[in-house]
Scaffold this motif. Structure first.
Motif, PDB file in Angstrom:
ATOM      1  N   GLU A  71     -59.307 -33.616 -24.972  1.00 30.98           N
ATOM      2  CA  GLU A  71     -59.227 -34.500 -23.798  1.00 30.98           C
ATOM      3  C   GLU A  71     -60.526 -35.275 -23.617  1.00 30.98           C
ATOM      4  O   GLU A  71     -60.513 -36.473 -23.317  1.00 30.98           O
ATOM      5  N   ILE A  72     -61.657 -34.609 -23.796  1.00 28.01           N
ATOM      6  CA  ILE A  72     -62.948 -35.275 -23.634  1.00 28.01           C
ATOM      7  C   ILE A  72     -63.153 -36.315 -24.737  1.00 28.01           C
ATOM      8  O   ILE A  72     -63.711 -37.395 -24.487  1.00 28.01           O
ATOM      9  N   LYS A  73     -62.687 -36.016 -25.935  1.00 29.06           N
ATOM     10  CA  LYS A  73     -62.767 -36.983 -27.039  1.00 29.06           C
ATOM     11  C   LYS A  73     -62.020 -38.260 -26.667  1.00 29.06           C
ATOM     12  O   LYS A  73     -62.527 -39.377 -26.876  1.00 29.06           O
ATOM     13  N   LEU A  74     -60.837 -38.095 -26.084  1.00 25.33           N
ATOM     14  CA  LEU A  74     -60.060 -39.267 -25.673  1.00 25.33           C
ATOM     15  C   LEU A  74     -60.788 -40.050 -24.579  1.00 25.33           C
ATOM     16  O   LEU A  74     -60.851 -41.291 -24.625  1.00 25.33           O
ATOM     17  N   ILE A  75     -61.338 -39.328 -23.584  1.00 26.36           N
ATOM     18  CA  ILE A  75     -62.073 -39.994 -22.494  1.00 26.36           C
ATOM     19  C   ILE A  75     -63.265 -40.762 -23.041  1.00 26.36           C
ATOM     20  O   ILE A  75     -63.473 -41.941 -22.727  1.00 26.36           O
ATOM     21  N   HIS A  76     -64.069 -40.102 -23.875  1.00 21.37           N
ATOM     22  CA  HIS A  76     -65.263 -40.739 -24.421  1.00 21.37           C
ATOM     23  C   HIS A  76     -64.908 -41.967 -25.259  1.00 21.37           C
ATOM     24  O   HIS A  76     -65.547 -43.031 -25.127  1.00 21.37           O
ATOM     25  N   GLU A  77     -63.900 -41.841 -26.103  1.00 19.14           N
ATOM     26  CA  GLU A  77     -63.533 -42.967 -26.962  1.00 19.14           C
ATOM     27  C   GLU A  77     -62.991 -44.128 -26.146  1.00 19.14           C
ATOM     28  O   GLU A  77     -63.283 -45.300 -26.446  1.00 19.14           O
ATOM     29  N   SER A  78     -62.214 -43.820 -25.104  1.00 20.03           N
ATOM     30  CA  SER A  78     -61.644 -44.880 -24.264  1.00 20.03           C
ATOM     31  C   SER A  78     -62.734 -45.656 -23.531  1.00 20.03           C
ATOM     32  O   SER A  78     -62.712 -46.897 -23.497  1.00 20.03           O
TER      33      SER A  78
ATOM     34  N   GLY B 102     -79.753 -52.450 -19.198  1.00 21.58           N
ATOM     35  CA  GLY B 102     -80.363 -52.032 -20.448  1.00 21.58           C
ATOM     36  C   GLY B 102     -80.200 -50.578 -20.839  1.00 21.58           C
ATOM     37  O   GLY B 102     -80.872 -50.098 -21.756  1.00 21.58           O
ATOM     38  N   PHE B 103     -79.305 -49.836 -20.185  1.00 27.42           N
ATOM     39  CA  PHE B 103     -79.071 -48.444 -20.573  1.00 27.42           C
ATOM     40  C   PHE B 103     -78.353 -48.401 -21.924  1.00 27.42           C
ATOM     41  O   PHE B 103     -77.609 -49.316 -22.276  1.00 27.42           O
ATOM     42  N   ASP B 104     -78.580 -47.310 -22.681  1.00 30.00           N
ATOM     43  CA  ASP B 104     -77.877 -47.186 -23.961  1.00 30.00           C
ATOM     44  C   ASP B 104     -76.419 -46.821 -23.704  1.00 30.00           C
ATOM     45  O   ASP B 104     -76.034 -46.402 -22.609  1.00 30.00           O
ATOM     46  N   ASP B 105     -75.597 -46.992 -24.730  1.00 30.71           N
ATOM     47  CA  ASP B 105     -74.144 -46.869 -24.567  1.00 30.71           C
ATOM     48  C   ASP B 105     -73.715 -45.491 -24.069  1.00 30.71           C
ATOM     49  O   ASP B 105     -72.833 -45.374 -23.210  1.00 30.71           O
ATOM     50  N   GLU B 106     -74.309 -44.429 -24.618  1.00 34.69           N
ATOM     51  CA  GLU B 106     -73.902 -43.082 -24.220  1.00 34.69           C
ATOM     52  C   GLU B 106     -74.251 -42.793 -22.765  1.00 34.69           C
ATOM     53  O   GLU B 106     -73.472 -42.151 -22.047  1.00 34.69           O
ATOM     54  N   GLU B 107     -75.412 -43.260 -22.324  1.00 38.72           N
ATOM     55  CA  GLU B 107     -75.784 -43.032 -20.927  1.00 38.72           C
ATOM     56  C   GLU B 107     -74.882 -43.844 -19.996  1.00 38.72           C
ATOM     57  O   GLU B 107     -74.486 -43.359 -18.929  1.00 38.72           O
ATOM     58  N   ILE B 108     -74.531 -45.059 -20.402  1.00 40.19           N
ATOM     59  CA  ILE B 108     -73.595 -45.859 -19.616  1.00 40.19           C
ATOM     60  C   ILE B 108     -72.250 -45.143 -19.520  1.00 40.19           C
ATOM     61  O   ILE B 108     -71.662 -45.040 -18.438  1.00 40.19           O
TER      62      ILE B 108
ATOM     63  N   ASP C  33     -71.627 -41.945 -19.730  1.00 46.68           N
ATOM     64  CA  ASP C  33     -71.714 -40.771 -18.861  1.00 46.68           C
ATOM     65  C   ASP C  33     -71.802 -41.146 -17.387  1.00 46.68           C
ATOM     66  O   ASP C  33     -71.215 -40.479 -16.525  1.00 46.68           O
ATOM     67  N   MET C  34     -72.517 -42.225 -17.082  1.00 44.09           N
ATOM     68  CA  MET C  34     -72.622 -42.668 -15.698  1.00 44.09           C
ATOM     69  C   MET C  34     -71.277 -43.152 -15.176  1.00 44.09           C
ATOM     70  O   MET C  34     -70.891 -42.879 -14.026  1.00 44.09           O
ATOM     71  N   VAL C  35     -70.537 -43.865 -16.013  1.00 45.59           N
ATOM     72  CA  VAL C  35     -69.219 -44.369 -15.612  1.00 45.59           C
ATOM     73  C   VAL C  35     -68.241 -43.215 -15.405  1.00 45.59           C
ATOM     74  O   VAL C  35     -67.451 -43.213 -14.447  1.00 45.59           O
ATOM     75  N   ILE C  36     -68.289 -42.216 -16.284  1.00 46.35           N
ATOM     76  CA  ILE C  36     -67.404 -41.056 -16.136  1.00 46.35           C
ATOM     77  C   ILE C  36     -67.692 -40.340 -14.820  1.00 46.35           C
ATOM     78  O   ILE C  36     -66.764 -39.955 -14.093  1.00 46.35           O
ATOM     79  N   SER C  37     -68.962 -40.165 -14.491  1.00 47.86           N
ATOM     80  CA  SER C  37     -69.324 -39.540 -13.215  1.00 47.86           C
ATOM     81  C   SER C  37     -68.781 -40.353 -12.047  1.00 47.86           C
ATOM     82  O   SER C  37     -68.268 -39.802 -11.057  1.00 47.86           O
ATOM     83  N   PHE C  38     -68.893 -41.652 -12.140  1.00 42.71           N
ATOM     84  CA  PHE C  38     -68.408 -42.551 -11.088  1.00 42.71           C
ATOM     85  C   PHE C  38     -66.904 -42.390 -10.907  1.00 42.71           C
ATOM     86  O   PHE C  38     -66.395 -42.303  -9.777  1.00 42.71           O
ATOM     87  N   ILE C  39     -66.164 -42.319 -12.012  1.00 45.02           N
ATOM     88  CA  ILE C  39     -64.707 -42.206 -11.941  1.00 45.02           C
ATOM     89  C   ILE C  39     -64.298 -40.864 -11.351  1.00 45.02           C
ATOM     90  O   ILE C  39     -63.424 -40.790 -10.475  1.00 45.02           O
TER      91      ILE C  39
END
Length: 513
Positions: free
Chosen positions: A250-257, A285-291, A293-299
């Motif tokens: 499930e996390i793989k799907l979330i991260h890839e999406s 200017g945040f890197d992709d992985e940090e962006i 993670d921040m978006v996932i927290s927001f959701i």
């Protein structure tokens, strides 16, 4: 040799006595201040915990109510020593006064880290400060607030109201309002955070693989925290077995999406002109992985907590029709001849009080834990050891008579409306006061340096939904029994909130004029 043997025989009973005394000391350590379940050497309270693990909320509440200081200590085999408190003085000490000694800690981030990664809800220290500063700026920006209101209006007009209108025409049609509200808040959150519309609230109720992945991941991660022995889920994760295997998928799907959306947005020429949260993060200017993670927290926060509060709010209104009339009256007066906006939302005293009272009894987040860096003593005298889990418990706090009075189990707006400064939410040195209530007595949005940055947006969204639905429809629960409160990462109503939707007639609202 004889001398040695005689010496051993002489001191043997003394050594045995010392061993017994030491065991007794370990067993009864903190006994004068220790309230909690029956605890035994080595195994701790594992039997009591196992027997009550499907009713932890009620069990903890009962234990806390019987403790003079509203603090208990849970010690069990395979788990960290846990201090659970509903004492406002302790909570102020933990989340404000001695804030830097009480980070979320590795034990917390281990449980949530697979999903939240380096998002703001799962980190401490410098990285947390950087993310918080950026998010604070974005959430207070006029553009973000305007985007929220226009998105709410669009989602309500195009999807929410038509679905309820259609349901009201069939007297036998049962609607799960919890599902409707989760889909509504998921669409809103994705449109604001990602600039993408998942369209999960279309009339056909399409299957959203991403939304389902968030649901499944949240449920499995919540189960990690309630396991009697924490090593169990770690072994399953290492073996890629059972629910842990599903979680990984499930996390793989979330991260890839989310990553796909990030990369797509970066390739858009007009991306930097967009107002959504993702575009602002990319511009910062945040890197992709940090962006990601921040978006996932927001959701997770924006969707689940708001949907939870709304679900329980509508259930409370269905059980307290007189309160619902008061709420309707204020909505009618406030919106007569004008559109809903943020300034109008701020002036809604009764609606605000109704949501506060709902969340007092049914908090979106039932508990929150910290892990101290150093030994400490809480204001009530409880000794805290480095590495302990220290949990404050909003669900139990809402049911403490010494905090809310003998009528703490009753749904009463008066406990909010009778206070001074009823019309606003004021700030004092970072401590948000809800209608005069200390955040350490009512820590629904935390307090101190980690005060929830999305609280105002959450209230705007909740008040908008209430103002949109209640004047048009009456929701009638199908089941007359009290629903079961399920504390996952955010609280849910077991089996959903099944209702019949009845269209209000105009003459029903005449009394409001």
């Amino acid at each position: 040799m004889d001398l040695i043997e005689s010496t051993i025989k002489a001191i043997g009973p003394f050594l045995f006595l010392l061993l017994i005394l030491r065991s007794a000391y370990v067993y009864f350590y903190n006994k004068p201040q220790h309230y909690g379940p029956n605890t035994y050497p080595i195994i701790g309270c594992i039997f009591a915990f196992s027997n009550n693990r499907r009713r932890l909320l009620h069990w903890y509440t009962e234990l806390l109510a019987s403790s003079p200081s509203q603090t208990i200590i849970i010690q069990r085999l395979g788990a960290r020593r846990t201090i659970v408190t509903a004492n406002p003085n302790n909570i102020e000490h933990i989340i404000k006064t001695n804030f830097y000694n009480y980070p979320k800690g590795k034990a917390f981030t281990e449980i949530l880290g697979d999903l939240l990664g380096q998002g703001i809800f799962n980190i401490d220290g410098g990285r947390w400060h950087v993310q918080r500063k950026l998010i604070s700026h974005e959430f207070t920006a006029r553009a973000m607030r305007e985007l929220l209101v226009t998105t709410l209006e669009s989602e309500a007009k195009e999807r929410l109201l038509p679905i309820l209108e259609s349901a009201s025409k069939d007297e036998s049609l049962v609607v799960d309002m919890q599902e409707v509200l989760k889909r509504f808040t998921f669409d809103i959150t994705c449109r604001i955070s990602l600039g993408k519309d998942p369209q999960s609230l279309e009339s056909t109720f399409p299957i959203s693989r991403l939304a389902n992945a968030f649901d499944a991941a949240s449920e499995i991660i919540a189960a990690r925290g309630s396991m009697p022995v924490s090593a169990a889920w770690k072994i399953k994760r290492a073996l890629n077995h059972g629910k842990e295997k599903q979680l990984k998928e499930e996390i793989k799907l979330i991260h890839e999406s989310i990553m796909e959306i990030i990369h797509s947005r970066k390739n858009e020429k007009e991306a930097m002109c967009k107002k959504d949260f993702l575009s602002r993060l990319i511009a910062s200017g945040f890197d992709d992985e940090e962006i990601r993670d921040m978006v996932i927290s927001f959701i997770v926060a924006g969707r689940d907590t708001t949907a939870s509060a709304l679900t329980w709010f509508f259930w409370c209104m269905s059980q307290h029709r007189q309160v619902e009339e008061e709420v309707l009256n204020e909505i009618y007066v406030m919106l007569k001849g004008r559109k809903f906006d943020i300034e109008t939302a701020k002036k809604m005293r009764i609606v605000h009080a109704a949501f506060c009272e709902t969340m007092r009894l049914y908090p979106p987040v039932a508990w929150d834990s910290k892990h101290p860096l150093r030994d400490d003593i809480l204001p009530d005298g409880t000794h805290v050891k480095r590495g302990d889990r220290v949990t404050y418990f909003p669900y139990g706090m809402g049911r403490m008579k010494n905090i809310w009075g003998e009528d703490c189990s009753e749904f009463k707006l008066e406990r909010w409306l009778s206070l001074e400064d009823q019309n606003s939410i004021s700030s004092n040195n970072g401590n948000i006061i809800y209608s005069g209530i200390s955040p350490f007595k009512y820590p629904i949005f935390q307090g101190g340096p980690r005060t929830c940055l999305g609280k105002e947006m959450a209230f705007v969204q909740m008040k908008f939904v209430a103002s949109t639905i209640l004047p048009e429809f009456e929701l009638q629960p199908v089941d007359t029994r009290s629903p079961v409160f399920v504390p996952l990462l955010t609280a849910q109503m077991a089996n959903g909130f099944k209702v019949l939707v009845r269209k209000r007639k105009k003459d029903e609202l005449n009394f409001l004029i």
